[in-house]
Design a protein around this motif. Structure first.
Motif, PDB file in Angstrom:
ATOM      1  N   GLU A 521      -1.953 -41.007  67.906  1.00  0.00           N
ATOM      2  CA  GLU A 521      -1.696 -42.263  67.192  1.00  0.00           C
ATOM      3  C   GLU A 521      -0.762 -43.167  67.996  1.00  0.00           C
ATOM      4  OE1 GLU A 521       0.220 -43.910  62.986  1.00  0.00           O
ATOM      5  OE2 GLU A 521       0.206 -41.760  63.430  1.00  0.00           O
ATOM      6  N   ILE A 522       0.255 -42.569  68.619  1.00  0.00           N
ATOM      7  CA  ILE A 522       1.199 -43.361  69.406  1.00  0.00           C
ATOM      8  C   ILE A 522       0.509 -43.939  70.631  1.00  0.00           C
ATOM      9  CG2 ILE A 522       3.334 -43.268  70.744  1.00  0.00           C
ATOM     10  CD1 ILE A 522       4.365 -41.146  68.851  1.00  0.00           C
ATOM     11  N   VAL A 523      -0.362 -43.144  71.258  1.00  0.00           N
ATOM     12  CA  VAL A 523      -1.097 -43.627  72.440  1.00  0.00           C
ATOM     13  C   VAL A 523      -1.986 -44.801  72.057  1.00  0.00           C
ATOM     14  CG1 VAL A 523      -2.730 -43.017  74.267  1.00  0.00           C
ATOM     15  CG2 VAL A 523      -1.029 -41.336  73.504  1.00  0.00           C
ATOM     16  N   ARG A 524      -2.709 -44.672  70.958  1.00  0.00           N
ATOM     17  CA  ARG A 524      -3.583 -45.768  70.513  1.00  0.00           C
ATOM     18  C   ARG A 524      -2.777 -47.033  70.255  1.00  0.00           C
ATOM     19  NH1 ARG A 524      -6.725 -41.756  67.557  1.00  0.00           N
ATOM     20  NH2 ARG A 524      -5.385 -42.105  65.742  1.00  0.00           N
ATOM     21  N   TRP A 525      -1.615 -46.860  69.611  1.00  0.00           N
ATOM     22  CA  TRP A 525      -0.759 -48.023  69.338  1.00  0.00           C
ATOM     23  C   TRP A 525      -0.326 -48.679  70.651  1.00  0.00           C
ATOM     24  CZ3 TRP A 525       4.440 -48.165  70.943  1.00  0.00           C
ATOM     25  CH2 TRP A 525       5.122 -49.330  70.597  1.00  0.00           C
ATOM     26  N   ALA A 526       0.079 -47.886  71.626  1.00  0.00           N
ATOM     27  CA  ALA A 526       0.573 -48.418  72.891  1.00  0.00           C
ATOM     28  C   ALA A 526      -0.479 -49.270  73.587  1.00  0.00           C
ATOM     29  CB  ALA A 526       1.023 -47.275  73.800  1.00  0.00           C
ATOM     30  N   PHE A 527      -1.752 -48.910  73.426  1.00  0.00           N
ATOM     31  CA  PHE A 527      -2.812 -49.663  74.091  1.00  0.00           C
ATOM     32  C   PHE A 527      -3.291 -50.856  73.270  1.00  0.00           C
ATOM     33  CE2 PHE A 527      -2.761 -46.204  76.979  1.00  0.00           C
ATOM     34  CZ  PHE A 527      -3.286 -46.705  78.161  1.00  0.00           C
ATOM     35  N   GLY A 528      -2.699 -51.068  72.098  1.00  0.00           N
ATOM     36  CA  GLY A 528      -3.037 -52.252  71.312  1.00  0.00           C
ATOM     37  C   GLY A 528      -1.859 -53.172  71.085  1.00  0.00           C
ATOM     38  N   ALA A 529      -0.673 -52.732  71.522  1.00  0.00           N
ATOM     39  CA  ALA A 529       0.552 -53.497  71.280  1.00  0.00           C
ATOM     40  C   ALA A 529       0.858 -54.432  72.441  1.00  0.00           C
ATOM     41  CB  ALA A 529       1.718 -52.535  71.060  1.00  0.00           C
ATOM     42  N   LYS A 530       1.853 -55.305  72.222  1.00  0.00           N
ATOM     43  CA  LYS A 530       2.338 -56.205  73.264  1.00  0.00           C
ATOM     44  C   LYS A 530       3.636 -55.641  73.833  1.00  0.00           C
ATOM     45  CE  LYS A 530       2.775 -59.796  70.619  1.00  0.00           C
ATOM     46  NZ  LYS A 530       2.441 -59.207  69.326  1.00  0.00           N
ATOM     47  N   GLU A 531       3.942 -55.995  75.079  1.00  0.00           N
ATOM     48  CA  GLU A 531       5.198 -55.549  75.684  1.00  0.00           C
ATOM     49  C   GLU A 531       6.370 -55.958  74.798  1.00  0.00           C
ATOM     50  OE1 GLU A 531       6.012 -56.513  79.718  1.00  0.00           O
ATOM     51  OE2 GLU A 531       4.251 -55.483  80.512  1.00  0.00           O
ATOM     52  N   GLY A 532       7.250 -54.983  74.540  1.00  0.00           N
ATOM     53  CA  GLY A 532       8.417 -55.251  73.709  1.00  0.00           C
ATOM     54  C   GLY A 532       8.235 -54.867  72.253  1.00  0.00           C
ATOM     55  N   ASP A 533       6.981 -54.610  71.826  1.00  0.00           N
ATOM     56  CA  ASP A 533       6.747 -54.204  70.434  1.00  0.00           C
ATOM     57  C   ASP A 533       7.427 -52.875  70.142  1.00  0.00           C
ATOM     58  OD1 ASP A 533       5.292 -56.456  70.040  1.00  0.00           O
ATOM     59  OD2 ASP A 533       3.358 -55.469  69.743  1.00  0.00           O
ATOM     60  N   VAL A 534       7.950 -52.760  68.906  1.00  0.00           N
ATOM     61  CA  VAL A 534       8.623 -51.538  68.467  1.00  0.00           C
ATOM     62  C   VAL A 534       7.955 -51.056  67.182  1.00  0.00           C
ATOM     63  CG1 VAL A 534      10.792 -50.538  67.629  1.00  0.00           C
ATOM     64  CG2 VAL A 534      10.823 -52.212  69.498  1.00  0.00           C
ATOM     65  N   LYS A 535       7.766 -49.726  67.083  1.00  0.00           N
ATOM     66  CA  LYS A 535       7.167 -49.183  65.861  1.00  0.00           C
ATOM     67  C   LYS A 535       7.685 -47.781  65.600  1.00  0.00           C
ATOM     68  CE  LYS A 535       2.823 -48.419  63.404  1.00  0.00           C
ATOM     69  NZ  LYS A 535       1.353 -48.514  63.432  1.00  0.00           N
ATOM     70  N   ARG A 536       7.823 -47.467  64.315  1.00  0.00           N
ATOM     71  CA  ARG A 536       8.253 -46.124  63.887  1.00  0.00           C
ATOM     72  C   ARG A 536       7.023 -45.323  63.479  1.00  0.00           C
ATOM     73  NH1 ARG A 536       8.811 -44.305  58.996  1.00  0.00           N
ATOM     74  NH2 ARG A 536       8.866 -46.413  58.130  1.00  0.00           N
ATOM     75  N   PHE A 537       6.998 -44.050  63.881  1.00  0.00           N
ATOM     76  CA  PHE A 537       5.896 -43.144  63.547  1.00  0.00           C
ATOM     77  C   PHE A 537       6.442 -41.906  62.850  1.00  0.00           C
ATOM     78  CE2 PHE A 537       4.648 -45.570  67.242  1.00  0.00           C
ATOM     79  CZ  PHE A 537       3.328 -45.931  66.978  1.00  0.00           C
ATOM     80  N   ASN A 538       5.766 -41.511  61.777  1.00  0.00           N
ATOM     81  CA  ASN A 538       6.102 -40.243  61.123  1.00  0.00           C
ATOM     82  C   ASN A 538       5.333 -39.126  61.822  1.00  0.00           C
ATOM     83  OD1 ASN A 538       7.620 -41.621  59.188  1.00  0.00           O
ATOM     84  ND2 ASN A 538       5.839 -41.900  57.862  1.00  0.00           N
ATOM     85  N   ILE A 539       6.052 -38.098  62.249  1.00  0.00           N
ATOM     86  CA  ILE A 539       5.420 -36.948  62.879  1.00  0.00           C
ATOM     87  C   ILE A 539       5.901 -35.698  62.148  1.00  0.00           C
ATOM     88  CG2 ILE A 539       5.316 -38.134  65.108  1.00  0.00           C
ATOM     89  CD1 ILE A 539       7.613 -36.342  66.035  1.00  0.00           C
ATOM     90  N   PRO A 540       5.236 -34.551  62.320  1.00  0.00           N
ATOM     91  CA  PRO A 540       5.651 -33.340  61.589  1.00  0.00           C
ATOM     92  C   PRO A 540       7.119 -32.970  61.791  1.00  0.00           C
ATOM     93  CG  PRO A 540       3.501 -33.008  62.588  1.00  0.00           C
ATOM     94  CD  PRO A 540       3.990 -34.333  63.076  1.00  0.00           C
ATOM     95  N   ALA A 541       7.648 -33.257  62.986  1.00  0.00           N
ATOM     96  CA  ALA A 541       9.038 -32.859  63.263  1.00  0.00           C
ATOM     97  C   ALA A 541      10.054 -33.900  62.835  1.00  0.00           C
ATOM     98  CB  ALA A 541       9.202 -32.577  64.754  1.00  0.00           C
TER      99      ALA A 541
END
Length: 697
Positions: A521-541
């Protein structure tokens, strides 16, 4: 007529509606077929051959189902490699006119044990009968359309396999070693040269004196753009905020487990005894008590000492029946265990030698049952007389894959082996060697060890974050996400006392991020985001707050990556010019004096092992030595570790031999053994491959 009149009056409106409908239809078709920048309908294209996405997806699903634990991306990548190989090889088959006819296909089928050893397809002599097999296939075609389609698919796979084998055979047959090749390699391996050498290491020049410019690096890559081609990548920086138990959470679980050990005081005003308050130590029904109070239900299995938690194995195994051990930690659990007694020989260890015969289960042997029994009796007598020979006898005679381990099967418990085999090993003492027949053939068995086991009733409470702890972690992650959108990422992390992980470089098809694990999910986001974009992701840990730091478009390698790949080589080339300027003098002694480097001797060096003592492997230097006449000082040689000048002292030719049979055989094996991989790599390097997988995953 009134209706027609109204239609005529509103003809413009009707035309407009129809026009809009047609336009919508066309737009819909464009979108469906990938128009106006939409994703391709193909997973990729290989030399002009499309790989339809739907077919590709079906194969990926099948790959995932066939191997437990395989991730989506692992399956995707595996299937893609198969498709690339299939298309490239089929292109070669087409050029060569390779086809598999019915007779060739039947020959392949005859080699498959599931057909060749099936009595349904054998004649009276026990041989594969082509007529019977064809009758069977015809009956499937006429009576079961579903099975017929399955057979056609299997036949297609067999044909592809056979064609590839034919192609590989052709490739191998095209590689051979001549007598001249054999002689040349014999001399490479046995001719010797001794020479004096002066070397000036590259390390004597400071890197700062030969710094590389971006222009120099780019110019070097442009000489071979295909070699230094880089796919599109993304660089992210992130903070990992773990949702883990607090000290208070751990204390609460520990107190809860400790509270289960001993009886809870009864209310003196109540004469009845509450059995739920008796405690683990004196519980009348231990199994019910465990199941009522443990996160892991009661397990009645007897456990060998080797399978107990390492740090507590000795104490647990020696706990007397009825006694309680603990509390103790095991992974993320806080535990107390009560011993319910031991049992002997819960696990056994044995070695065996399998002598199979034609018709036995999973057998590919051709010997008869009588021949197998005679051989088994012979080997039994041999290992009984000399038990220490068992591993070697197994290695040289057994029909089981365990022969690679000298017949050792390791430890196993009841229910894991076939009945007769199990009865022997569990019913005989350690050291007993005997002969047993099973459906697989004759087994010479050596019982090598037995392990006792203990049955434990264990209460295990998982130490997990409390709701309050998880809420606090969520609040912290959200607060950091907001701060990182307002100020520099590292500044926001420092203010909240969080650690920024090293920058992660991601490819479009990556799924693992170091320090985080599988996070597609993080990889997909990185390839659709703009430089400087910030996002929080919920992961099992817990939570990951990521910032897209840099977008690297497809093209040449990024400068920093290029420096890592070949920067040292370019710097050494610059250093070589500076070193050569110092290596003045017509003699080796003069060069030594000018550079301050001593003269060393390289003695009896062969071309195939160009290792110079105290210096290292230097093939260019050794190659030059074989081409020089004695006493002549060489030109400066750019080597692996520095710049060299040499002077040959002597050389020795290998003694003449009549033939080079062994060398030719070895070289043939080396060239033919690797030809398939080498040819495929060339085909792949030259192929025009468009990879669209990232659009679908």
């Amino acid at each position: 007529m009134a209706v027609l009149s109204k239609i005529r009056q509103r003809s413009f409106l009707v035309i407009a509606i129809v026009g809009l409908a047609l336009f919508a239809f066309i737009i819909g078709a464009l979108i469906e077929n990938g128009g106006f920048g939409q994703t391709s309908r193909n997973a990729g294209t290989i030399n002009g051959v499309d790989v339809p996405f739907e077919d590709f997806r079906i194969k990926v699903d099948a790959a995932q189902k066939s191997q437990q634990g395989m991730s989506l991306m692992q399956a995707t990548n595996g299937v893609w490699e198969q498709e690339v190989k299939r298309v490239l090889l089929e292109g070669q088959y087409e050029k060569l006119g390779l086809r598999i006819g019915n007779d060739q296909l039947i020959n392949v089928i005859k080699e498959d044990p599931q057909f060749a050893q099936n009595p349904q397809f054998q004649n009276a002599a026990g041989k594969f009968d082509k007529g019977k097999f064809n009758e069977f296939i015809a009956s499937i075609k006429n009576t079961s359309p579903e099975r017929w389609q399955q057979w056609l698919e299997y036949e297609k796979q067999l044909s592809a396999f056979a064609t590839e084998q034919m192609y590989n055979t052709m490739l191998k047959s095209g590689f051979y070693t001549t007598q001249a090749d054999g002689k040349f390699n014999y001399e490479l391996e046995n001719n010797k040269v001794t020479f004096d050498v002066v070397s000036v290491p590259y390390s004597t020049i400071d890197d700062k004196k030969v710094e590389l410019t971006d222009a120099e690096i780019t110019a070097y890559m442009k000489k071979d753009e295909k070699k230094y081609k880089a796919d599109e990548t993304r660089e992210i920086e992130f903070v990992m905020i773990e949702d883990k138990p607090s000290a208070q959470d751990e204390k609460e679980v520990k107190d809860k487990v400790m509270g289960l050990l001993n009886p809870v005081a009864d209310d003196p005003k109540t004469p009845e005894v509450d059995e739920s308050k008796v405690g683990f130590t004196n519980a009348p029904n231990v199994v019910d008590f465990v199941n009522a109070n443990s996160d892991i239900k009661y397990d009645s299995t007897y456990i060998a000492k080797k399978d107990l938690p390492v740090e507590h194995a000795e104490a647990l195994f020696n706990t007397a029946p009825g006694q309680v051990y603990g509390p103790y930690m095991f992974g993320n659990y806080y535990c107390i265990s009560k011993s319910l007694g031991k049992k002997s020989a819960v696990n056994v260890k044995a070695s065996h030698i399998l002598i199979s015969y034609k018709g036995a289960a999973r057998s590919q042997a051709t010997r008869t049952k009588e021949e197998a029994q005679a051989k088994a009796n012979q080997l039994l007598a041999q290992v009984t007389a000399n038990p220490s020979s068992f591993p070697m006898v197994a290695f040289t005679n057994s029909d089981d894959s365990s022969k690679q381990q000298g017949g050792d099967l390791g430890y196993f418990s009841k229910g894991q082996m076939t009945k007769n085999f199990e009865n022997f090993v569990f019913g005989n003492p350690v050291g007993k060697i005997g002969l047993v027949e099973t459906e697989f053939g004759y087994h010479i068995i050596n019982v090598t060890d037995k392990q006792d086991g203990i049955r434990l009733a264990t209460i295990a409470q998982k130490i997990a974050p409390s709701e309050a702890t998880s809420d606090a972690v969520f609040t912290q992650a959200t607060k950091f996400e907001m701060a990182a959108n307002e100020k520099a990422f590292d500044v926001a992390a420092k203010e909240l006392k969080l650690t920024v992980a090293p920058v992660a470089k991601l490819g479009a098809l990556d799924e693992n991020i170091q320090g985080v694990g599988s996070q597609r999910e993080i990889v997909r986001w990185a390839f659709g985001a703009k430089e400087g974009d910030v996002k929080r992701f919920n992961i099992p840990a817990g939570h990951v707050v990521a910032r897209l730091k840099k977008i690297n478009e497809a093209g040449l390698l990024p400068i920093e990556d290029a420096k890592m790949a070949f920067g040292a080589k370019l710097r050494n080339e610059k250093k070589a010019e500076l070193i050569k300027a110092k290596m003045t003098g017509a003699t080796l002694e003069a060069v030594s004096k000018a550079t301050g480097s001593p003269i060393k001797e390289a003695k009896d060096i062969v071309a195939t092992n160009p290792y110079i003592q105290t210096i290292g492997a230097e093939s260019k230097v050794v190659g030059t030595a074989f081409s020089l006449k004695p006493g002549v000082v060489s030109q400066a040689i750019d080597g692996n570790s520095g710049v060299f000048k040499i002077r040959v002292k002597s050389s020795a030719k290998a003694p003449a031999v009549a033939e080079y049979k062994d060398i030719i055989t070895r070289l043939n094996g080396q060239s033919r053994g690797s030809v398939q991989g080498r040819v495929y790599n060339v085909l792949k390097d030259d192929a025009d491959i468009k990879d669209n997988r990232a659009q679908f995953n």
